[in-house]
Structure formats: C-alpha cells, structure tokens
Motif scaffolding. Structure first.
Motif, PDB file in Angstrom:
ATOM      1  N   LEU A   1     -88.316 -69.787 -29.101  1.00 19.28           N
ATOM      2  CA  LEU A   1     -87.887 -70.880 -28.234  1.00 19.28           C
ATOM      3  C   LEU A   1     -86.749 -70.433 -27.326  1.00 19.28           C
ATOM      4  CD1 LEU A   1     -88.109 -73.806 -27.366  1.00 19.28           C
ATOM      5  CD2 LEU A   1     -86.574 -74.425 -29.249  1.00 19.28           C
ATOM      6  N   VAL A   2     -85.800 -69.693 -27.889  1.00 20.34           N
ATOM      7  CA  VAL A   2     -84.684 -69.171 -27.094  1.00 20.34           C
ATOM      8  C   VAL A   2     -85.193 -68.154 -26.081  1.00 20.34           C
ATOM      9  CG1 VAL A   2     -82.508 -67.903 -27.189  1.00 20.34           C
ATOM     10  CG2 VAL A   2     -83.069 -69.567 -28.975  1.00 20.34           C
ATOM     11  N   MET A   3     -86.122 -67.296 -26.503  1.00 19.83           N
ATOM     12  CA  MET A   3     -86.649 -66.261 -25.621  1.00 19.83           C
ATOM     13  C   MET A   3     -87.371 -66.859 -24.412  1.00 19.83           C
ATOM     14  SD  MET A   3     -87.155 -63.138 -24.751  1.00 19.83           S
ATOM     15  CE  MET A   3     -86.515 -62.286 -26.186  1.00 19.83           C
ATOM     16  N   ILE A   4     -88.212 -67.863 -24.648  1.00 14.80           N
ATOM     17  CA  ILE A   4     -88.974 -68.409 -23.521  1.00 14.80           C
ATOM     18  C   ILE A   4     -88.080 -69.155 -22.547  1.00 14.80           C
ATOM     19  CG2 ILE A   4     -89.635 -70.626 -24.590  1.00 14.80           C
ATOM     20  CD1 ILE A   4     -92.398 -70.213 -23.319  1.00 14.80           C
ATOM     21  N   LEU A   5     -87.040 -69.816 -23.063  1.00 14.93           N
ATOM     22  CA  LEU A   5     -86.098 -70.484 -22.174  1.00 14.93           C
ATOM     23  C   LEU A   5     -85.324 -69.467 -21.344  1.00 14.93           C
ATOM     24  CD1 LEU A   5     -84.743 -73.275 -24.558  1.00 14.93           C
ATOM     25  CD2 LEU A   5     -86.187 -73.600 -22.540  1.00 14.93           C
ATOM     26  N   TRP A   6     -84.930 -68.346 -21.981  1.00 15.94           N
ATOM     27  CA  TRP A   6     -84.173 -67.325 -21.254  1.00 15.94           C
ATOM     28  C   TRP A   6     -85.044 -66.644 -20.210  1.00 15.94           C
ATOM     29  CZ3 TRP A   6     -84.101 -62.194 -20.033  1.00 15.94           C
ATOM     30  CH2 TRP A   6     -82.893 -61.712 -19.507  1.00 15.94           C
ATOM     31  N   VAL A   7     -86.280 -66.330 -20.568  1.00 11.54           N
ATOM     32  CA  VAL A   7     -87.183 -65.675 -19.610  1.00 11.54           C
ATOM     33  C   VAL A   7     -87.437 -66.568 -18.403  1.00 11.54           C
ATOM     34  CG1 VAL A   7     -89.571 -64.914 -19.249  1.00 11.54           C
ATOM     35  CG2 VAL A   7     -88.323 -64.161 -21.276  1.00 11.54           C
ATOM     36  N   TYR A   8     -87.693 -67.841 -18.666  1.00  4.67           N
ATOM     37  CA  TYR A   8     -88.049 -68.748 -17.566  1.00  4.67           C
ATOM     38  C   TYR A   8     -86.852 -69.107 -16.686  1.00  4.67           C
ATOM     39  CZ  TYR A   8     -90.255 -72.636 -15.109  1.00  4.67           C
ATOM     40  OH  TYR A   8     -90.758 -73.470 -14.135  1.00  4.67           O
ATOM     41  N   TYR A   9     -85.711 -69.348 -17.324  1.00  2.67           N
ATOM     42  CA  TYR A   9     -84.543 -69.772 -16.554  1.00  2.67           C
ATOM     43  C   TYR A   9     -83.562 -68.630 -16.285  1.00  2.67           C
ATOM     44  CZ  TYR A   9     -86.078 -74.516 -17.631  1.00  2.67           C
ATOM     45  OH  TYR A   9     -86.817 -75.674 -17.734  1.00  2.67           O
ATOM     46  N   GLY A  10     -83.554 -67.608 -17.171  1.00  2.00           N
ATOM     47  CA  GLY A  10     -82.563 -66.553 -17.042  1.00  2.00           C
ATOM     48  C   GLY A  10     -82.949 -65.411 -16.135  1.00  2.00           C
ATOM     49  N   LEU A  11     -84.223 -65.003 -16.166  1.00  2.00           N
ATOM     50  CA  LEU A  11     -84.634 -63.856 -15.351  1.00  2.00           C
ATOM     51  C   LEU A  11     -84.416 -64.077 -13.850  1.00  2.00           C
ATOM     52  CD1 LEU A  11     -87.873 -62.419 -17.019  1.00  2.00           C
ATOM     53  CD2 LEU A  11     -85.558 -61.502 -17.054  1.00  2.00           C
ATOM     54  N   PRO A  12     -84.754 -65.257 -13.302  1.00  2.00           N
ATOM     55  CA  PRO A  12     -84.519 -65.448 -11.861  1.00  2.00           C
ATOM     56  C   PRO A  12     -83.051 -65.287 -11.476  1.00  2.00           C
ATOM     57  CG  PRO A  12     -85.982 -67.149 -12.702  1.00  2.00           C
ATOM     58  CD  PRO A  12     -85.442 -66.417 -13.892  1.00  2.00           C
ATOM     59  N   ILE A  13     -82.143 -65.701 -12.367  1.00  2.00           N
ATOM     60  CA  ILE A  13     -80.716 -65.624 -12.061  1.00  2.00           C
ATOM     61  C   ILE A  13     -80.167 -64.221 -12.296  1.00  2.00           C
ATOM     62  CG2 ILE A  13     -78.432 -66.491 -12.716  1.00  2.00           C
ATOM     63  CD1 ILE A  13     -79.793 -69.112 -13.491  1.00  2.00           C
ATOM     64  N   SER A  14     -80.586 -63.599 -13.408  1.00  2.00           N
ATOM     65  CA  SER A  14     -79.983 -62.324 -13.808  1.00  2.00           C
ATOM     66  C   SER A  14     -80.498 -61.132 -13.012  1.00  2.00           C
ATOM     67  CB  SER A  14     -80.199 -62.089 -15.306  1.00  2.00           C
ATOM     68  OG  SER A  14     -81.586 -62.084 -15.620  1.00  2.00           O
ATOM     69  N   ILE A  15     -81.824 -61.052 -12.824  1.00  2.00           N
ATOM     70  CA  ILE A  15     -82.367 -59.876 -12.117  1.00  2.00           C
ATOM     71  C   ILE A  15     -83.289 -60.251 -10.953  1.00  2.00           C
ATOM     72  CG2 ILE A  15     -82.175 -58.344 -14.099  1.00  2.00           C
ATOM     73  CD1 ILE A  15     -85.057 -58.792 -14.728  1.00  2.00           C
ATOM     74  N   GLY A  16     -83.341 -61.523 -10.613  1.00  2.00           N
ATOM     75  CA  GLY A  16     -84.072 -61.939  -9.423  1.00  2.00           C
ATOM     76  C   GLY A  16     -85.578 -61.992  -9.556  1.00  2.00           C
ATOM     77  N   ILE A  17     -86.092 -61.973 -10.789  1.00  2.00           N
ATOM     78  CA  ILE A  17     -87.543 -62.070 -10.997  1.00  2.00           C
ATOM     79  C   ILE A  17     -87.900 -63.531 -11.251  1.00  2.00           C
ATOM     80  CG2 ILE A  17     -89.482 -61.422 -12.471  1.00  2.00           C
ATOM     81  CD1 ILE A  17     -88.117 -58.814 -13.042  1.00  2.00           C
ATOM     82  N   ASP A  18     -88.653 -64.108 -10.350  1.00  2.00           N
ATOM     83  CA  ASP A  18     -89.033 -65.516 -10.462  1.00  2.00           C
ATOM     84  C   ASP A  18     -90.464 -65.603 -10.970  1.00  2.00           C
ATOM     85  OD1 ASP A  18     -89.005 -68.204 -10.359  1.00  2.00           O
ATOM     86  OD2 ASP A  18     -89.030 -68.389  -8.169  1.00  2.00           O
TER      87      ASP A  18
END
Length: 232
Positions: free
Chosen positions: A77-94
């Motif tokens: 649950l933590v991983m999917i939230l981070w991938v969906y919301y975190g990747l666009p902010i951290s490394i620009g992958i949307d």
C-alpha cells in the motif's frame, strides 16, 4: 441491530441485480491484466536480482541483498502510493494508474521472486555443476543450460503461490483509482449503500478467481512433472 438484506441488488435473477453484477465484473479484466503484467515483470526482475547474488563480485552481491531487504520490507500500500504520487515529484516520471500499479506490484514482488529463484538455484547439486564444468561449459552456459531449467521446475509451486498473492494484493490498487474488482465494488457500494451484499459478492469473485488460478498452476505442475518423467 436488525439489518434488512437486499440480495435482489446482486441477484442474477433480477434485472437490477444483473446490472449491478455486470458493473462489478467490469473490474475482472483490469485485475487480471495488472496482475499478469506485474507478475511477468517481477519474474524477469527477480531472476536478474537473484543471479546478481551468484556473481563473484561484491557490489553485485550487495545490490542483491539491498534490493531484497528493501522491497520485502515496504508494504505494498505504501509502495503504490509512493510510486503514483512520489515518482512524478522526485524524478519527473509521470505514470498513469495502470503503469503505476504494475511498477509497484512488480517492485514489491521482485524481492520475493529473487529469493524463490535463489532457493531453486541453490537446490541444484554441485555434482551437476562439476559435470558441466568437465564438459567445457562456461558458468553462464551452465546456468542457462543446466541449472535454470531444473530450478524452474522446482520453484513452480512457490511461483504459483506468488501469482495468487499478486491477484490478492492487486486489490490495493483501488486506492489510486484503478478500476479493478475492489474499486468497482466500492463504487457500487457508494451508489447502492448495500455493503454487506456487495462485498459478499466481491469475496465470491476473488474466491472463484483464486481457485481457478490455483487449479491452473497445479495442472501446469502436473504437466511439467510428466514431461520430466518422460525424459528421465
């Protein structure tokens, strides 16, 4: 507390129930699609991570252990939230919802797949490795031609269990709006306000899906077993 059941809302014998069941079953294909896609990626990734652990190079072994311990420790649950919301902010992958679910599932499961492959590879007797070496095979050729074919047969049951696990945890993709079985049930519950009836049907959907997947895995195990005996 009295509860007035309304099974007609999910009954296949009423027009209303048929519409509601049809709406819920729209989540079946997305559930299968995301689970199969993520499982395929996690197997390939898990195999690579497992093989790194057998390379006589310290950085490769360190990467193997860090990867396994890291992704085994993070709840999905933590991983999917981070991938969906975190990747666009951290490394620009949307990523879109489907891709985010696949990436999160694959990363989480790859750590378990790596350990399954490691156990299967280590189960191959050293005498076979010595025989391959005496025939002039390189370590890479030995791994591909001798070790992996036997290891895959041995690890099929735990791989099957991991796919069943993948089907179940794919339900958590509903938190980012992925329209799989659980998401469709949640949406229908908000409309109909019949949680017990709808979630009972959801349980039956997953039960049928898991039983079918388990049966297919057992059939594949039996076929591979018969094939191995035929060559023996």
């Amino acid at each position: 507390m009295d509860y007035s059941w309304a099974w007609y809302e999910v009954s296949p014998f009423s027009a209303q129930g048929q519409r509601n069941l049809s709406f819920m079953l729209e989540g079946l294909l997305p559930t299968l699609s995301v689970s199969l896609a993520a499982f395929g990626v996690s197997i390939a990734l898990g195999l690579v991570i497992a093989l790194l652990g057998f390379i006589p190079w310290k950085p490769a072994k360190i990467l193997n252990r860090v990867w396994v311990e890291l992704f085994r420790s993070i709840p999905f649950l933590v991983m999917i939230l981070w991938v969906y919301y975190g990747l666009p902010i951290s490394i620009g992958i949307d990523l879109n919802i489907f891709s985010a679910a696949v990436v999160a599932l694959a990363l989480t499961d790859s750590a378990f797949e790596a350990e399954i492959f490691r156990g299967g590879i280590q189960s191959i007797g050293k005498d076979q490795l010595e025989t391959a070496r005496s025939l002039g095979l390189t370590p890479g050729q030995t791994m591909v031609s001798v070790v992996l074919p036997q290891a895959i047969r041995r690890i099929l049951p735990p791989l099957g269990n991991q796919f069943v696990y993948m089907l179940k945890i794919s339900s958590l993709a509903s938190v980012i709006g992925f329209a799989e079985l659980t998401r469709k049930a949640n949406e229908l519950t908000l409309i109909k306000y019949r949680p017990l009836e709808i979630y009972t049907v959801l349980i039956l959907e997953y039960l049928a899906l898991i039983l079918l997947a388990s049966w297919l895995v057992r059939r594949l195990e039996a076929r591979l077993g018969s094939s191995q005996e035929g060559h023996g």
